[in-house]
Write an enzyme that holds these catalytic residues in place. Structure first.
Site, PDB file in Angstrom:
ATOM      1  CG  ASP A  84      -1.636   1.201   1.517  1.00 17.51           C
ATOM      2  OD1 ASP A  84      -2.340   1.651   0.603  1.00 17.51           O
ATOM      3  OD2 ASP A  84      -1.526   1.771   2.635  1.00 17.51           O
ATOM      4  CG  ASP A 121      -2.002   7.664   0.756  1.00 15.62           C
ATOM      5  OD1 ASP A 121      -1.040   8.421   0.543  1.00 15.62           O
ATOM      6  OD2 ASP A 121      -3.030   7.656   0.049  1.00 15.62           O
ATOM      7  CD  GLU A 177      -9.949   4.131   5.901  1.00 19.08           C
ATOM      8  OE1 GLU A 177      -8.796   3.813   6.216  1.00 19.08           O
ATOM      9  OE2 GLU A 177     -10.222   5.186   5.299  1.00 19.08           O
ATOM     10  CG  ASP A 235      -2.444   2.015   6.327  1.00 21.40           C
ATOM     11  OD1 ASP A 235      -2.908   3.042   6.837  1.00 21.40           O
ATOM     12  OD2 ASP A 235      -2.763   1.651   5.184  1.00 21.40           O
TER      13      ASP A 235
END
Length: 290
Positions: free
Chosen positions: A38, A40, A85, A227
């Site tokens: 990933d 960010d 989220e 993350d």
């Protein structure tokens, strides 16, 4: 054992399993390895000196290219959807349509801003975007040993590429799979290209990306870095996988989410703003061929 795995930020549910995966990968050699990550808050920092660092979307949202009214609306969207989220009590199925709503609304707002392609480099330069400490080693090792790095991001591909380009690490072994802007002939943003990639549909993205994985059939060993729990499916397109080692960065709401991360990732790094552990693992895996 790799010394970095004794760091105080490192947590593992099953240390022996990690050891076994690493031994299998070492035996197979670095020419069988690929890295899927990933972007960010995984390759970039979550915070620096107590302040949150921007994601690809934030870099644009906080810039001079966005009107104050639009910034307010984007902040409202963040405040509404980010708690959803990261809420471990909600299922992915429940979150999915809400994440699609968030990304779609945010992208519609950005398109209304008539963003110019030729100003993106300046926006990145003026931002507080920061790759994690140790990024030169990380990108450098992979490039030097021709190990493919697939960056899989629900962010904005044009901004992401500019961040790594300005950091001097956008090497030929790096592939980016993300949301890309579509500009008109005068270089003004008119839409986003293709299917929307958000935090919980990376599996579909991985499966759409079969051409990339087809080329990497001889690399059945995967180092996966993310993350969020949505990042765990990024390697689902890998064919005939032999070993996968999953490293999870737990940056926020640690106590609420720690157990879920330990149940899903092999190695969990808590509030660790560096790439020290991935670099230690890579060095060990590469030592076999050095």
């Amino acid at each position: 054992m790799i010394p970095e795995l004794s760091n105080t930020t490192v947590f593992m549910k099953d240390r022996e399993r990690v050891q076994n995966i690493l031994q299998s990968m070492m035996k197979a050699g670095s020419n069988t390895l690929q890295v899927i990550s990933d972007f960010d808050m995984t390759l970039t920092r979550f915070a620096h000196n107590g302040n949150r660092c921007p994601t690809c979307h934030n870099i644009l949202d906080n810039s001079k290219l966005i009107s104050d009214e639009c910034k307010e609306k984007l902040t409202e969207l963040f405040n509404t959807y980010y708690p959803i989220e990261i809420d471990v009590s909600r299922s992915v199925e429940e979150k999915l349509p809400l994440m699609v709503d968030w990304w779609t609304k945010a992208h519609e707002l950005l398109v209304q801003q008539k963003i110019r392609k030729d100003l993106l480099a300046m926006v990145v330069r003026e931002s507080n975007a920061m790759l994690r400490e140790g990024y030169q080693l990380f990108f450098g090792h992979l490039h030097e040993h021709s190990i493919p790095l697939l960056i899989f991001s629900a962010g904005i591909g044009d901004i992401l590429e500019e961040v790594i380009r300005q950091a001097g690490v956008f090497h030929p072994n790096v592939n980016v799979f993300s949301n890309y802007m579509d500009f008109d002939e005068s270089g003004v943003l008119k839409a986003f290209k293709g299917e929307l990639i958000h935090i919980y549909n990376k599996r579909e993205g991985a499966l759409l990306n079969t051409g990339h994985f087809q080329e990497l059939r001889t690399r059945p060993n995967v180092l996966l870095m993310g993350d969020s729990l949505g990042d765990l499916t990024m390697a689902d397109g890998v064919q005939d996988m032999e070993n996968i080692l999953k490293i999870g960065f737990l940056n926020d709401k640690v106590e609420e989410r720690k157990q879920a991360y330990l149940d899903s990732y092999d190695i969990v790094l808590v509030k660790d703003e560096t790439l020290e552990v991935p670099n230690g693992i890579l060095l060990r895996l590469l030592r076999r061929t050095v």
